[in-house]
Design a protein around this motif. Sequence first.
Motif, short mmCIF file in Angstrom:
data_model
loop_
_atom_site.label_atom_id
_atom_site.label_comp_id
_atom_site.label_asym_id
_atom_site.label_seq_id
_atom_site.Cartn_x
_atom_site.Cartn_y
_atom_site.Cartn_z
N CYS A 135 20.75 -82.68 46.89
CA CYS A 135 21.34 -82.75 45.55
C CYS A 135 21.38 -84.22 45.13
CB CYS A 135 22.73 -82.12 45.54
SG CYS A 135 24.03 -83.08 46.34
N TRP A 136 21.31 -84.46 43.85
CA TRP A 136 21.10 -85.83 43.38
C TRP A 136 22.24 -86.76 43.76
CZ3 TRP A 136 24.21 -88.49 40.00
CH2 TRP A 136 25.13 -87.75 39.23
N GLN A 137 23.48 -86.23 43.81
CA GLN A 137 24.60 -87.11 44.17
C GLN A 137 24.47 -87.61 45.61
OE1 GLN A 137 24.95 -84.04 42.82
NE2 GLN A 137 26.64 -83.96 41.33
N GLU A 138 24.07 -86.71 46.51
CA GLU A 138 23.92 -87.12 47.90
C GLU A 138 22.76 -88.09 48.06
OE1 GLU A 138 23.59 -83.59 50.22
OE2 GLU A 138 25.75 -83.16 50.15
N ALA A 139 21.66 -87.80 47.39
CA ALA A 139 20.51 -88.70 47.47
C ALA A 139 20.85 -90.06 46.89
CB ALA A 139 19.32 -88.09 46.74
N ALA A 140 21.57 -90.08 45.78
CA ALA A 140 21.94 -91.34 45.15
C ALA A 140 22.83 -92.18 46.08
CB ALA A 140 22.66 -91.08 43.83
N CYS A 141 23.79 -91.53 46.70
CA CYS A 141 24.73 -92.27 47.52
C CYS A 141 24.14 -92.72 48.85
CB CYS A 141 25.99 -91.44 47.74
SG CYS A 141 26.94 -91.18 46.20
N SER A 142 22.99 -92.15 49.23
CA SER A 142 22.32 -92.66 50.43
C SER A 142 21.88 -94.11 50.24
CB SER A 142 21.11 -91.79 50.78
OG SER A 142 20.06 -91.95 49.82
N SER A 143 21.79 -94.53 48.99
CA SER A 143 21.39 -95.91 48.69
C SER A 143 22.52 -96.91 48.92
CB SER A 143 20.92 -96.01 47.23
OG SER A 143 19.78 -95.21 47.00
N LEU A 144 23.67 -96.44 49.35
CA LEU A 144 24.82 -97.34 49.49
C LEU A 144 24.68 -98.33 50.64
CD1 LEU A 144 27.87 -95.10 48.55
CD2 LEU A 144 27.08 -97.18 47.40
N THR A 145 23.58 -98.28 51.38
CA THR A 145 23.32 -99.38 52.31
C THR A 145 23.20 -100.70 51.55
OG1 THR A 145 20.98 -98.73 52.24
CG2 THR A 145 22.26 -98.04 54.16
N GLU A 146 23.01 -100.62 50.22
CA GLU A 146 22.98 -101.83 49.40
C GLU A 146 24.29 -102.60 49.46
OE1 GLU A 146 22.10 -99.69 45.90
OE2 GLU A 146 19.93 -100.00 46.01
N MET A 147 25.37 -101.95 49.89
CA MET A 147 26.64 -102.66 50.06
C MET A 147 26.48 -103.83 51.02
SD MET A 147 29.60 -99.71 50.27
CE MET A 147 28.83 -98.85 51.66
N PHE A 148 25.59 -103.66 51.99
CA PHE A 148 25.44 -104.65 53.05
C PHE A 148 24.25 -105.59 52.81
CE2 PHE A 148 26.32 -100.31 54.88
CZ PHE A 148 27.70 -100.40 54.75
N ALA A 149 23.45 -105.30 51.77
CA ALA A 149 22.20 -106.03 51.56
C ALA A 149 22.37 -107.49 51.16
CB ALA A 149 21.33 -105.30 50.54
N PRO A 150 23.33 -107.84 50.27
CA PRO A 150 23.42 -109.26 49.90
C PRO A 150 23.57 -110.20 51.09
CG PRO A 150 24.68 -107.94 48.35
CD PRO A 150 24.23 -107.00 49.46
N ALA A 151 24.29 -109.76 52.10
CA ALA A 151 24.48 -110.62 53.28
C ALA A 151 23.17 -110.88 54.00
CB ALA A 151 25.49 -109.97 54.24
N ILE A 152 22.32 -109.85 54.07
CA ILE A 152 21.06 -110.02 54.80
C ILE A 152 20.09 -110.89 54.00
CG2 ILE A 152 19.63 -108.05 53.99
CD1 ILE A 152 19.20 -107.36 56.95
#
Length: 251
Positions: A135-152
């Motif tokens: 479902c689109w909500q679950e697929a969308a929220c899988s992108s939340l690894t972006e929370m950690f991306a600025p540090a990398i």
Amino acid sequence: MAASLLSPTEFEQALRDKGCYYHIHHPYHIMMNQGEATKEQIQGWVANRFYYQVNIPLKDAAIMANCPDPATRRKWVQRILDHDGQHGDHGGIEAWLRLGEAVGLDRDTILSEKMVLPSVRFAVDAYVNFARRACWQEAACSSLTEMFAPAIHQSRLDTWPNHYPWIDAEGYAYFRSRLGQANRDVEHGLALALEYCTTIERQQRMLNILQFKLDILWTLLDGMTMAYVLHRAPYHTVTQDIAWHQKGSLT
């Protein structure tokens, strides 16, 4: 102990706590950021990670295709434009190709995807297929690894110029651009997660989905470790040549 419903603040913190599994902690990334990677290892990472980059817009298009909400689609489409480019902005895929050139790779070699390891291809394909089926909500929220991306991204900008002076500085444009883009995307993604995950079941499933995405990112580096650190690329006991299937070879 049975899980209990988390408050929005607690749920957001539970999502953020998953950062301890982010691939910034993988030995391959640690090696690169400490200046211990060889040129071959840097090039291998760039060439394989390119397959992830070119599939991000496909993943986001799949999410939009399943999303009936125009307001969400208007926001989400920016992610595709960030990578594909628009109005004179070449976008993240082009920026990644320039990173490849900066580390000494030929553009045509990167585009051919002939260096992409089977484990990398399978993991990335699994992510895109998940986005198509979920479902689109679950697929969308899988992108939340972006929370950690600025540090990398910031760690690369801080350390790589000193550790790898042979890399053309213009190649770092992708990392600089993603600092702001990722923060914007996180704000939207978190809002969706908090709005959707209002039951214990949904909160627990979303935490598991985020772990699934973290598994994918970690697996990419596991494959690269086998190939470029341990020198055990697929079929290494049979040949030193690239023997695995290639882009378009199955069509």
